[in-house]
Write a protein that holds these residues in place. Structure first.
Motif, PDB file in Angstrom:
ATOM      1  N   ILE A  58       2.103   4.885  -0.140  1.00 56.83           N
ATOM      2  CA  ILE A  58       1.762   4.423  -1.657  1.00 56.83           C
ATOM      3  C   ILE A  58       0.016   5.039  -1.761  1.00 56.83           C
ATOM      4  O   ILE A  58      -0.300   5.084  -2.701  1.00 56.83           O
ATOM      5  CB  ILE A  58       1.820   2.749  -1.681  1.00 56.83           C
ATOM      6  N   TYR A  59      -0.770   4.748  -0.701  1.00 60.92           N
ATOM      7  CA  TYR A  59      -2.107   5.396  -1.010  1.00 60.92           C
ATOM      8  C   TYR A  59      -2.114   6.769  -1.334  1.00 60.92           C
ATOM      9  O   TYR A  59      -2.830   7.247  -2.226  1.00 60.92           O
ATOM     10  CB  TYR A  59      -2.903   4.892   0.139  1.00 60.92           C
ATOM     11  N   SER A  94       2.970  -1.522  -1.939  1.00 58.88           N
ATOM     12  CA  SER A  94       3.913  -1.523  -1.227  1.00 58.88           C
ATOM     13  C   SER A  94       4.744  -2.704  -0.793  1.00 58.88           C
ATOM     14  O   SER A  94       5.837  -2.676  -1.082  1.00 58.88           O
ATOM     15  CB  SER A  94       3.312  -0.954   0.245  1.00 58.88           C
ATOM     16  N   SER A 121      -3.031  -0.686  -1.814  1.00 62.90           N
ATOM     17  CA  SER A 121      -1.739   0.109  -1.463  1.00 62.90           C
ATOM     18  C   SER A 121      -1.082  -0.917  -0.727  1.00 62.90           C
ATOM     19  O   SER A 121       0.272  -0.798  -0.601  1.00 62.90           O
ATOM     20  CB  SER A 121      -2.060   1.343  -0.748  1.00 62.90           C
ATOM     21  N   ASP A 122      -1.497  -1.732   0.183  1.00 65.45           N
ATOM     22  CA  ASP A 122      -0.537  -2.853   0.873  1.00 65.45           C
ATOM     23  C   ASP A 122       0.096  -3.587  -0.091  1.00 65.45           C
ATOM     24  O   ASP A 122       1.430  -3.834   0.006  1.00 65.45           O
ATOM     25  CB  ASP A 122      -1.583  -3.595   1.633  1.00 65.45           C
ATOM     26  N   ALA A 175      -6.827   5.378   5.264  1.00 68.94           N
ATOM     27  CA  ALA A 175      -5.292   6.014   5.061  1.00 68.94           C
ATOM     28  C   ALA A 175      -4.476   4.868   4.161  1.00 68.94           C
ATOM     29  O   ALA A 175      -3.421   5.297   3.584  1.00 68.94           O
ATOM     30  CB  ALA A 175      -4.471   6.081   6.360  1.00 68.94           C
ATOM     31  N   ARG A 176      -4.875   3.659   4.168  1.00 73.44           N
ATOM     32  CA  ARG A 176      -4.264   2.652   3.163  1.00 73.44           C
ATOM     33  C   ARG A 176      -5.275   1.703   2.795  1.00 73.44           C
ATOM     34  O   ARG A 176      -6.496   1.782   3.269  1.00 73.44           O
ATOM     35  CB  ARG A 176      -3.163   1.987   3.951  1.00 73.44           C
ATOM     36  N   THR A 177      -5.248   0.873   1.984  1.00 73.77           N
ATOM     37  CA  THR A 177      -6.169  -0.108   1.309  1.00 73.77           C
ATOM     38  C   THR A 177      -5.387  -1.427   1.026  1.00 73.77           C
ATOM     39  O   THR A 177      -4.059  -1.481   1.013  1.00 73.77           O
ATOM     40  CB  THR A 177      -6.876   0.253   0.360  1.00 73.77           C
ATOM     41  N   SER A 226       2.425   1.388   2.922  1.00 74.85           N
ATOM     42  CA  SER A 226       1.077   1.314   2.485  1.00 74.85           C
ATOM     43  C   SER A 226       0.476   2.759   2.495  1.00 74.85           C
ATOM     44  O   SER A 226      -0.141   3.033   1.444  1.00 74.85           O
ATOM     45  CB  SER A 226       0.620   0.291   3.149  1.00 74.85           C
ATOM     46  N   THR A 227       0.682   3.604   3.460  1.00 75.98           N
ATOM     47  CA  THR A 227       0.029   4.892   3.696  1.00 75.98           C
ATOM     48  C   THR A 227       0.690   5.968   2.670  1.00 75.98           C
ATOM     49  O   THR A 227      -0.016   6.411   1.786  1.00 75.98           O
ATOM     50  CB  THR A 227       0.427   5.465   5.054  1.00 75.98           C
TER      51      THR A 227
END
Length: 92
Positions: free
Chosen positions: A69-70, A53, A49-50, A44-46, A66-67
């Motif tokens: 953005i991913y 964000s 993306s963290d 859901a995020r990486t 982050s989610t």
């Protein structure tokens, strides 16, 4: 937040020439091709993306977790999360 994000978006365009240039700079203009076997393997995020964000929040954006953005990264093609068995995997 929509107005704030629009204002920040314009600032990024002015600084980088386009939001596209800004966002793709995180991957040096090359999409990330993941090699997941099943849909349940897709995160859901990486870490990336963290980071994006976090950077957007520093720039004043709101509601850019982050989610979110991913999902955006997937939608615009920065990351290819088609599973290896998908007919679209090799086409991206």
């Amino acid at each position: 937040s929509a107005i704030t994000n629009a204002q920040q978006f314009i600032k990024i365009q002015e600084s980088y020439g386009s939001f596209d240039s800004f966002i793709w700079s995180y991957v040096d203009g090359k999409p990330i091709l993941n090699q997941f076997q099943t849909e349940t393997d897709i995160p859901a995020r990486t870490a990336l993306s963290d980071q994006i964000s976090k950077d957007l929040k520093k720039l004043g954006f709101k509601f850019v977790g982050s989610t979110i953005i991913y999902a955006y990264m997937q939608a615009i093609g920065i990351v290819n999360d088609h599973v290896k068995g998908c007919h679209l995997y090799a086409n991206k």
